[in-house]
Design an enzyme around this catalytic site. Structure first.
Site, PDB file in Angstrom:
ATOM      1  N   HIS A 136      23.005  33.958  62.651  1.00  0.00           N
ATOM      2  CA  HIS A 136      23.876  32.796  62.846  1.00  0.00           C
ATOM      3  C   HIS A 136      24.748  32.882  64.090  1.00  0.00           C
ATOM      4  CE1 HIS A 136      23.275  30.893  58.840  1.00  0.00           C
ATOM      5  NE2 HIS A 136      23.025  32.136  58.478  1.00  0.00           N
ATOM      6  N   LYS A 177      37.459  22.420  62.915  1.00  0.00           N
ATOM      7  CA  LYS A 177      36.579  23.579  62.728  1.00  0.00           C
ATOM      8  C   LYS A 177      37.451  24.820  62.848  1.00  0.00           C
ATOM      9  CE  LYS A 177      34.230  22.065  66.401  1.00  0.00           C
ATOM     10  NZ  LYS A 177      32.785  22.082  66.193  1.00  0.00           N
ATOM     11  N   ARG A 178      36.882  26.006  62.566  1.00  0.00           N
ATOM     12  CA  ARG A 178      37.650  27.225  62.757  1.00  0.00           C
ATOM     13  C   ARG A 178      38.240  27.271  64.171  1.00  0.00           C
ATOM     14  NH1 ARG A 178      37.824  31.091  58.364  1.00  0.00           N
ATOM     15  NH2 ARG A 178      38.732  32.465  59.913  1.00  0.00           N
ATOM     16  N   LYS A 234      35.122  27.883  70.764  1.00  0.00           N
ATOM     17  CA  LYS A 234      35.051  26.476  70.365  1.00  0.00           C
ATOM     18  C   LYS A 234      35.949  25.591  71.242  1.00  0.00           C
ATOM     19  CE  LYS A 234      34.003  27.758  65.538  1.00  0.00           C
ATOM     20  NZ  LYS A 234      32.717  27.108  65.190  1.00  0.00           N
ATOM     21  N   THR A 258      27.452  22.458  62.316  1.00  0.00           N
ATOM     22  CA  THR A 258      26.959  21.543  61.288  1.00  0.00           C
ATOM     23  C   THR A 258      27.954  20.398  61.119  1.00  0.00           C
ATOM     24  OG1 THR A 258      27.886  23.099  59.691  1.00  0.00           O
ATOM     25  CG2 THR A 258      25.494  23.105  59.964  1.00  0.00           C
ATOM     26  N   LYS A 285      27.590  16.138  60.532  1.00  0.00           N
ATOM     27  CA  LYS A 285      28.317  15.332  59.552  1.00  0.00           C
ATOM     28  C   LYS A 285      28.960  14.115  60.230  1.00  0.00           C
ATOM     29  CE  LYS A 285      28.914  19.613  57.130  1.00  0.00           C
ATOM     30  NZ  LYS A 285      29.699  20.865  57.012  1.00  0.00           N
TER      31      LYS A 285
HETATM   32  C1  Z15 Z   1      29.678  31.506  60.632  1.00  0.00           C
HETATM   33  O1  Z15 Z   1      30.287  30.499  59.999  1.00  0.00           O
HETATM   34  C2  Z15 Z   1      28.706  31.254  61.594  1.00  0.00           C
HETATM   35  C3  Z15 Z   1      28.088  32.311  62.210  1.00  0.00           C
HETATM   36  C4  Z15 Z   1      28.434  33.604  61.870  1.00  0.00           C
HETATM   37  O2  Z15 Z   1      27.833  34.632  62.476  1.00  0.00           O
HETATM   38  C5  Z15 Z   1      29.394  33.844  60.902  1.00  0.00           C
HETATM   39 CL1  Z15 Z   1      29.788  35.446  60.508  1.00  0.00          CL
HETATM   40  C6  Z15 Z   1      30.019  32.807  60.292  1.00  0.00           C
HETATM   41  C7  Z15 Z   1      28.323  29.833  61.862  1.00  0.00           C
HETATM   42  C8  Z15 Z   1      28.035  29.503  63.317  1.00  0.00           C
HETATM   43  O3  Z15 Z   1      29.147  29.817  64.112  1.00  0.00           O
HETATM   44  C9  Z15 Z   1      27.694  28.009  63.421  1.00  0.00           C
HETATM   45  O4  Z15 Z   1      27.330  27.675  64.739  1.00  0.00           O
HETATM   46  C10 Z15 Z   1      26.544  27.659  62.489  1.00  0.00           C
HETATM   47  O5  Z15 Z   1      26.334  26.276  62.458  1.00  0.00           O
HETATM   48  C11 Z15 Z   1      26.838  28.143  61.096  1.00  0.00           C
HETATM   49  O6  Z15 Z   1      27.158  29.516  61.085  1.00  0.00           O
HETATM   50  C12 Z15 Z   1      25.662  27.934  60.148  1.00  0.00           C
HETATM   51  O7  Z15 Z   1      24.485  28.438  60.694  1.00  0.00           O
END
Ligand code: Z15
Length: 816
Positions: free
Chosen positions: A361, A552-553, A558, A660, A664
């Site tokens: 991810h 978002k976080r 970001k 994601t 949305k």
């Molecule tokens: C996280 O929420 C995501 C990646 C990670 O490696 C961890 Cl530890 C947590 C996110 C990505 O930042 C985001 O771009 C992606 O859409 C999401 O995972 C689902 O794949």
């Protein structure tokens, strides 16, 4: 449905609610009270799902089908009640039943606490996938941990983030079915002991361990009106009786209770770091706890089918590793097969590779998990031996295929040596899996061509892509009832389980009457949100302004800072009167910062400080407002997204694996301003270039700039508006009481090289934002763009993603 029937079902639902209030909760049903009746409704809805759930689980056994195990340390399911009600198709019934008690269903729904068992995108993705597995009838299970404390509760005090404990199970949740009799023993620490078996072979066993029990807690995940209910099994740590007895026998009562409490700490709290692991011992303990419990459950189920040999294990079991968090699974399955089931190493390894697949991810280097050899050796001594043996055989093989390539051995090894010996969990996951996927086209390409290039050469075809998706049930039907109804009125309801049907909306994009209805819905959603903001923050916002959202976080990649620089630029333009007229905007920020991530926390303070200056300046009036909504979570997203005009997806190209939230927003008719990053690229492809606000350097540009020659200071010196904005931040315009407060932010941009290329993209971003404003002034154009966004988002249903996993990776088909 005929009227008498529906009356009957409403009446029996009302009876059930009151019965539960009286007999399950032990409360007086009169007068009807919101909190009690909410729970009464929960139990009544739960009753109606339990039968379907039992039947679904039984049907798996009857058809002896291959099952999917989706292993994830995080899930963010959001509130359950409405999801269950709609899955059962009983919304009207419920509305009427509670109305007859003088209550309002929408108000009851607000009583539910969000289960925050995840950080952000990764956890929410897992929950969208659970929803789609249930709706697509893929025989699967979700596995994870039932944390007592979910992601912290965020409040904003004097502009700063404060973290509060999220004790979400304080009042038992009606959705969590605790299986008190269903427990597995989990071992830790101790040592690996060699011994000789009866045939004279050297074998190993794990001895002198400490142990804890894992208790199964189940949550139902229903498909949409298809009678299929998938199970999500979350483990809770419970101390073992032995543990207690040992101390009690020594007369050490306090010691006994203390060690009991300590062992139960394993499932106490979710680690709040999104994309940056912290390497803490308790976190590794959580990972192994959940892996070991899950595999005992998988094996129990496998054995129940009475297989003659483990060779058919991969025909029965597909395990998806959601990131490397459960990657210790690979060593655990090897341990079980070799040490406990006495399989040969070679056979066991083949089974492993056929069983596992791994989703990556992120490519952020700080996010790639490693665990020190010292820690694994201490906590999981036998697993460390197994990891070393996997590595030895693997490097042997590489050495034979590429003689003399010491560099290759070093780059591929499971063990990194540069920072003390560390086990690279991604490498373990890659070589132990048959398939590795990224989560958007660009991201998967980066995995193959940069991050894991050598692995891709070694295993051609192992790396693939499955672009993320979102469930249309929660993110359109449930979150945006008004738009859903409008859509349904012209194209019917097929889209709910086949999102590609949305394309039929394109025919209405220029229809003035449909456009007007579209605008009315959007306006209504914006008014609802304005009311929510007023209630929550006491801040009035104007629904006629452009709602611009960055939720978002909080993370430097970001680039919330880029957005803030734009806000300050608009502010300066308004103050200096340098724009003849300005399109009024309301900026929404929301998101949590990891508690130890100082720069991210300072960004939150800056957003709030800029908000305070802008909102309090009479020269600005209604033209610009900034709100930071505290405690962003799934149910807040459901309120914000349907009211957005503009979606900010402005990460540095190459750094957001997919995103994601971007999906949305576009699904709900917001337009995106974004970089060529993650799934933005694919969204732009389907909605059309004309219906997307693009800016910024490409991933290849970023790579080139990082290779040398990038000079942010020169950009700062040559852009007057940018310089002004940065100078205001660094000289205390937004922090008069502490002028140097925001220095670290400006330093990261000017003194420390601006790693995220904020300054490099500033001018293009501001220019594209001007184009946004211009389009917004033309309602027919904007509305057309908005409709075309929704109409073309069919690809991004998580049903599509899940069917790709099922066909190409898991090799399972839907139950009929
Ligand atoms: C996280 O929420 C995501 C990646 C990670 O490696 C961890 Cl530890 C947590 C996110 C990505 O930042 C985001 O771009 C992606 O859409 C999401 O995972 C689902 O794949």
């Amino acid at each position: 449905m005929t009227a008498p029937e529906s009356n009957q079902s409403v009446e029996s639902l009302k009876d059930d609610i009151q019965r539960h209030v009286a007999l399950t909760l032990g409360s007086d049903p009169f007068p009807p009270r919101k909190g009690r009746y909410y729970l009464g409704l929960c139990y009544s809805v739960r009753d109606r799902l339990l039968g379907q759930w039992l039947e679904t689980q039984r049907s798996y056994y009857d058809s002896i089908t291959k099952r999917v195990y989706y292993m994830s340390l995080e899930f963010l399911p959001g509130r359950f009640l409405m999801n269950y009600i709609q899955a059962l198709g009983m919304e009207e019934e419920c509305r009427e039943a509670v109305r007859d008690f003088g209550l309002d269903l929408d108000e009851l729904l607000e009583e539910e606490w969000n289960p925050g068992l995840g950080n952000g995108g990764l956890g929410r993705l897992a929950s969208c996938y659970m929803d789609s597995m249930a709706t697509c009838r893929i025989p699967g299970y979700g596995y994870g941990i039932l944390y007592d404390y979910g992601i912290f509760y965020q409040t904003i005090v004097n502009g700063y983030q404060h973290e509060g404990a999220d004790n979400w199970l304080r009042q038992d949740s009606p959705w969590v079915l605790r299986r008190g009799h269903f427990m597995f023993l989990i071992n830790f620490y101790g040592r690996s002991e060699a011994y000789e078996d009866s045939a004279g072979h050297e074998r190993f066993r794990w001895v002198d361990t400490e142990s804890v029990m894992a208790m199964a807690c189940d949550i139902m995940v229903p498909g949409h009106q298809n009678g299929h209910v998938t199970n999500m099994r979350l483990w809770k740590a419970i101390s073992t009786r032995d543990f207690e007895l040992e101390h009690f026998n020594r007369g050490d009562y306090i010691g006994a209770v203390q060690s009991k409490v300590e062992s139960e700490n394993i499932s106490k709290v979710l680690y709040p770091n999104d994309t940056s692991p912290r390497g803490k011992e308790l976190r590794l303990r959580q990972q192994y706890f959940f892996v070991a419990a899950t595999f005992q459950d998988i094996l129990r189920r496998f054995r129940k089918n009475n297989y003659s040999s483990f060779d058919c294990f991969p025909d029965q079991v597909a395990v998806q590793l959601n990131d490397t968090h459960p990657a210790i699974s690979i060593a655990e399955l090897m341990r079980i097969l070799v040490d406990e089931e006495s399989l040969t190493w070679e056979t066991a390894w083949t089974i492993c590779q056929k069983t596992f697949s791994y989703t990556n991810h992120t490519v952020l280097p700080e996010a790639l998990e490693t665990w020190s050899v010292e820690l694994i050796g201490r906590m999981l001594p036998r697993h460390l031996q197994i990891i070393f043996e996997i590595n030895r055989r693997f490097l042997d093989d590489v050495g034979k295929r590429f003689p003399g390539r010491v560099d290759l051995l070093r780059s591929l090894s499971l063990i990194a040596e540069d920072n003390g010996k560390q086990v690279r969990m991604a490498h373990l996951a890659i070589i132990g899996s048959h398939t590795v996927n990224g989560v958007a086209e660009l991201h998967s390409k980066i995995l193959k061509t940069r991050l894991f290039k050598d692995f891709d050469n070694l295993y051609p075809g192992k790396f693939t892509n499955v672009t993320n998706g979102i469930t249309p049930r929660r993110w359109l039907m449930q979150a945006n009832p008004a738009l859903s109804e409008l859509i349904g009125s012209v194209i019917g309801d097929e889209w709910i389980h086949d999102l590609s049907h949305l394309s039929e909306l394109a025919a209405y994009a220029d229809d003035p009457e449909f456009q007007q209805r579209w605008q009315e819905v959007r306006k209504r959603n914006k008014k609802l949100l304005a009311r929510y903001v007023l209630r929550k923050l006491g801040v009035g916002i104007n629904p006629a302004t452009l709602f611009d959202m960055h939720i978002k976080r909080i993370h430097e990649y970001k680039r919330q800072i880029l957005n803030v620089l734009h806000v300050i630029t608009l502010y300066n333009r308004i103050r200096s009167g340098s724009v003849a007229h300005h399109v009024p905007r309301t900026l929404f920020f929301a998101g949590k910062a990891a508690p130890g991530y100082m720069q991210a926390k300072l960004i939150i303070k800056l957003i709030n400080a800029v908000g305070q200056a802008v909102n309090g300046d009479p020269a600005v009036g209604n033209d610009l407002r900034v709100v930071f909504l505290p405690n962003y979570c799934v149910s807040q997203a459901e309120k914000l997204i349907p009211a957005a005009d503009l979606s900010e997806q402005i990460s540095t190209a190459g750094m957001e694996a997919s995103g994601t939230g971007n999906m949305k927003f576009a699904l709900n008719g917001a337009l995106t301003i974004g970089t060529l990053d993650g799934a933005n690229i694919e969204i732009r492809e389907v909605v059309g270039e004309d219906n997307f606000f693009l800016f910024g350097h490409t991933e290849e540009d970023v790579h080139r700039l990082h290779s040398g020659g990038y000079d942010p200071v020169q950009i700062y010196e040559s852009n007057i508006e940018l310089k002004k904005a940065l100078d205001m931040i660094s000289t205390g315009f937004f922090s008069p009481e502490a002028p140097g407060l925001f220095r670290p932010i400006v330093d990261s941009l000017l003194a420390h090289g601006d790693y995220y290329l904020v300054l490099a993209d500033y001018a293009k971003y501001v220019a594209e934002q001007a184009r946004v404003s211009k389009c917004y002034e033309d309602p027919a154009l904007w509305t057309r763009m908005s409709i075309l966004n929704t109409a073309n988002m069919g690809k991004f249903s998580s049903d599509r993603s899940i069917m790709e996993y099922a066909r190409n990776i898991w090799k399972v088909s839907p139950l009929t």
